[in-house]
Scaffold this motif. Structure first.
Motif, PDB file in Angstrom:
ATOM      1  N   MET A  77      38.635 -11.179 -34.475  1.00  0.00           N
ATOM      2  CA  MET A  77      38.850  -9.638 -34.395  1.00  0.00           C
ATOM      3  C   MET A  77      38.105  -9.030 -35.271  1.00  0.00           C
ATOM      4  O   MET A  77      37.669  -9.444 -36.493  1.00  0.00           O
ATOM      5  CB  MET A  77      40.122  -9.432 -35.257  1.00  0.00           C
ATOM      6  N   SER A  78      37.359  -7.824 -34.813  1.00  0.00           N
ATOM      7  CA  SER A  78      36.376  -7.032 -35.609  1.00  0.00           C
ATOM      8  C   SER A  78      37.019  -6.474 -36.794  1.00  0.00           C
ATOM      9  O   SER A  78      38.259  -5.921 -36.862  1.00  0.00           O
ATOM     10  CB  SER A  78      35.602  -6.078 -34.740  1.00  0.00           C
ATOM     11  N   LEU A  79      36.222  -5.949 -37.942  1.00  0.00           N
ATOM     12  CA  LEU A  79      36.833  -5.079 -38.790  1.00  0.00           C
ATOM     13  C   LEU A  79      36.581  -3.732 -38.592  1.00  0.00           C
ATOM     14  O   LEU A  79      36.990  -2.725 -39.238  1.00  0.00           O
ATOM     15  CB  LEU A  79      35.832  -5.336 -40.334  1.00  0.00           C
ATOM     16  N   TYR A  80      35.943  -3.311 -37.538  1.00  0.00           N
ATOM     17  CA  TYR A  80      35.585  -1.943 -37.264  1.00  0.00           C
ATOM     18  C   TYR A  80      35.216  -1.688 -35.628  1.00  0.00           C
ATOM     19  O   TYR A  80      34.774  -2.525 -35.099  1.00  0.00           O
ATOM     20  CB  TYR A  80      34.563  -1.199 -38.085  1.00  0.00           C
ATOM     21  N   ALA A  81      35.324  -0.491 -35.083  1.00  0.00           N
ATOM     22  CA  ALA A  81      34.773  -0.235 -33.939  1.00  0.00           C
ATOM     23  C   ALA A  81      34.089   1.297 -33.837  1.00  0.00           C
ATOM     24  O   ALA A  81      34.627   2.252 -34.552  1.00  0.00           O
ATOM     25  CB  ALA A  81      35.595  -0.175 -32.941  1.00  0.00           C
ATOM     26  N   GLU A  82      33.077   1.407 -33.230  1.00  0.00           N
ATOM     27  CA  GLU A  82      32.331   2.574 -33.329  1.00  0.00           C
ATOM     28  C   GLU A  82      32.082   3.091 -31.995  1.00  0.00           C
ATOM     29  O   GLU A  82      31.467   2.179 -30.978  1.00  0.00           O
ATOM     30  CB  GLU A  82      30.990   2.531 -34.056  1.00  0.00           C
ATOM     31  N   ILE A  83      32.500   4.141 -31.555  1.00  0.00           N
ATOM     32  CA  ILE A  83      32.622   4.409 -29.946  1.00  0.00           C
ATOM     33  C   ILE A  83      32.060   5.983 -29.950  1.00  0.00           C
ATOM     34  O   ILE A  83      32.435   6.749 -30.810  1.00  0.00           O
ATOM     35  CB  ILE A  83      33.872   4.325 -29.505  1.00  0.00           C
ATOM     36  N   GLU A  84      31.284   6.369 -28.971  1.00  0.00           N
ATOM     37  CA  GLU A  84      31.068   7.795 -28.895  1.00  0.00           C
ATOM     38  C   GLU A  84      31.630   8.330 -27.496  1.00  0.00           C
ATOM     39  O   GLU A  84      31.467   7.355 -26.333  1.00  0.00           O
ATOM     40  CB  GLU A  84      29.355   7.755 -28.715  1.00  0.00           C
ATOM     41  N   VAL A  85      32.201   9.069 -27.543  1.00  0.00           N
ATOM     42  CA  VAL A  85      32.990   9.828 -26.103  1.00  0.00           C
ATOM     43  C   VAL A  85      32.414  11.176 -25.952  1.00  0.00           C
ATOM     44  O   VAL A  85      32.776  12.047 -27.015  1.00  0.00           O
ATOM     45  CB  VAL A  85      34.198   9.618 -26.142  1.00  0.00           C
ATOM     46  N   ASN A  86      31.951  11.720 -24.993  1.00  0.00           N
ATOM     47  CA  ASN A  86      31.534  13.033 -24.808  1.00  0.00           C
ATOM     48  C   ASN A  86      30.841  13.683 -25.908  1.00  0.00           C
ATOM     49  O   ASN A  86      30.850  14.699 -26.392  1.00  0.00           O
ATOM     50  CB  ASN A  86      32.892  13.855 -24.846  1.00  0.00           C
ATOM     51  N   GLY A  87      29.681  12.868 -26.446  1.00  0.00           N
ATOM     52  CA  GLY A  87      28.909  13.226 -27.514  1.00  0.00           C
ATOM     53  C   GLY A  87      29.518  13.195 -28.807  1.00  0.00           C
ATOM     54  O   GLY A  87      28.699  13.474 -29.753  1.00  0.00           O
TER      55      GLY A  87
ATOM     56  N   MET B 241      29.214   5.540 -23.311  1.00  0.00           N
ATOM     57  CA  MET B 241      30.306   4.448 -22.457  1.00  0.00           C
ATOM     58  C   MET B 241      30.414   5.220 -21.321  1.00  0.00           C
ATOM     59  O   MET B 241      30.130   6.495 -21.059  1.00  0.00           O
ATOM     60  CB  MET B 241      31.273   4.039 -23.413  1.00  0.00           C
ATOM     61  N   ASN B 242      30.915   4.485 -20.289  1.00  0.00           N
ATOM     62  CA  ASN B 242      31.498   5.198 -18.941  1.00  0.00           C
ATOM     63  C   ASN B 242      32.311   6.027 -19.487  1.00  0.00           C
ATOM     64  O   ASN B 242      33.280   6.073 -20.422  1.00  0.00           O
ATOM     65  CB  ASN B 242      31.795   4.044 -18.083  1.00  0.00           C
ATOM     66  N   LYS B 243      32.750   7.042 -18.549  1.00  0.00           N
ATOM     67  CA  LYS B 243      33.682   7.950 -18.655  1.00  0.00           C
ATOM     68  C   LYS B 243      34.973   7.322 -18.542  1.00  0.00           C
ATOM     69  O   LYS B 243      35.317   6.237 -17.805  1.00  0.00           O
ATOM     70  CB  LYS B 243      33.756   9.050 -17.250  1.00  0.00           C
ATOM     71  N   ILE B 244      36.151   8.025 -19.482  1.00  0.00           N
ATOM     72  CA  ILE B 244      37.155   7.416 -19.530  1.00  0.00           C
ATOM     73  C   ILE B 244      38.127   8.696 -19.464  1.00  0.00           C
ATOM     74  O   ILE B 244      37.644   9.575 -19.921  1.00  0.00           O
ATOM     75  CB  ILE B 244      37.713   6.652 -20.990  1.00  0.00           C
TER      76      ILE B 244
END
Length: 240
Positions: free
Chosen positions: A135-145, A1-4
């Protein structure tokens, strides 16, 4: 994703509007630069759930904000999805969804009563039934690898989230009680199980070398808090 700038996660709120506003203002959330995940259980047990419900409705579509479903939202949904269709017919059988939601300790009766007193009960129930479906039951996110998994209650670290059942994701506590079960590489972030029940202090916990993060700090307890953490730095904010 974009930098946060910050990857923020909020633990269970449980209808405690004043505590939630206290910590939210301390965090000073900026949806343009922060990614914010709420782990569910916005309702029940607290004395002031209606402002929480209004706030979540208002912010649900906000950029970079993710609102997961908790088991208390699931109980709300299962108890009230037929509300109004059978006027005067309230199912209080021992095994009914509403009997579970209204059971002592669940906090559903407090929420239901507060909704009724608001004078906007029909609207709030209908709006929240629609919201819970989104509403989702989960979220999967990748930040800085680094990959992060967010779920309300529990998950199997070795199985893709999309293949895991709602009972595990919303209700179970295996990883909270036995964090050493997690031998994969993702960081798993959980609510649902108050850290006080595991004999920790009332702050978020990083367990198993930081791979399991517990964010429920007993918002409904007298000495509890609503907590937020920046997962990139482990900085923590808490309500008074």
């Amino acid at each position: 994703m974009n930098k946060i700038d910050r990857l923020l996660v909020f633990g269970d709120i449980h209808g405690n509007w004043e505590r939630f506003m206290d910590v939210y203002q301390k965090v000073n959330v900026n949806p343009e630069n922060d990614l914010v995940v709420f782990l569910g259980d916005y309702l029940d047990r607290g004395k002031n759930p209606v402002p929480v419900m209004d706030w979540v409705l208002e912010h649900f579509e906000t950029k970079n904000m993710i609102f997961l479903r908790g088991n208390h939202e699931q109980m709300f949904y299962e108890s009230l999805r037929n509300e109004g269709q059978d006027a005067g017919m309230v199912d209080f059988q021992i095994s009914s969804p509403k009997s579970l939601w209204f059971a002592e300790g669940s906090g559903g009766f407090e929420t239901y009563k507060a909704i009724g007193k608001s004078g906007r009960g029909k609207y709030l129930i209908a709006a929240w039934l629609q919201l819970i479906e989104k509403m989702s039951l989960y979220a999967e996110i990748e930040v800085n690898g680094q990959k992060y998994w967010f779920v309300h209650a529990d998950c199997n670290p070795e199985q893709p989230l999309v293949k895991q059942g709602s009972k595990k994701l919303l209700w179970e506590r295996n990883l909270a009680k036995y964090p050493g079960l997690h031998q994969e590489t993702q960081i798993i972030v959980l609510g649902h199980t108050p850290v006080q029940a595991l004999y920790f202090g009332s702050k978020p916990q990083w367990l198993n070398q930081g791979k399991v993060v517990l964010m429920d700090t007993g918002s409904f307890l007298e000495d509890g808090h609503i907590s937020c953490a920046n997962l990139l730095t482990k900085e923590v904010w808490q309500s008074n």
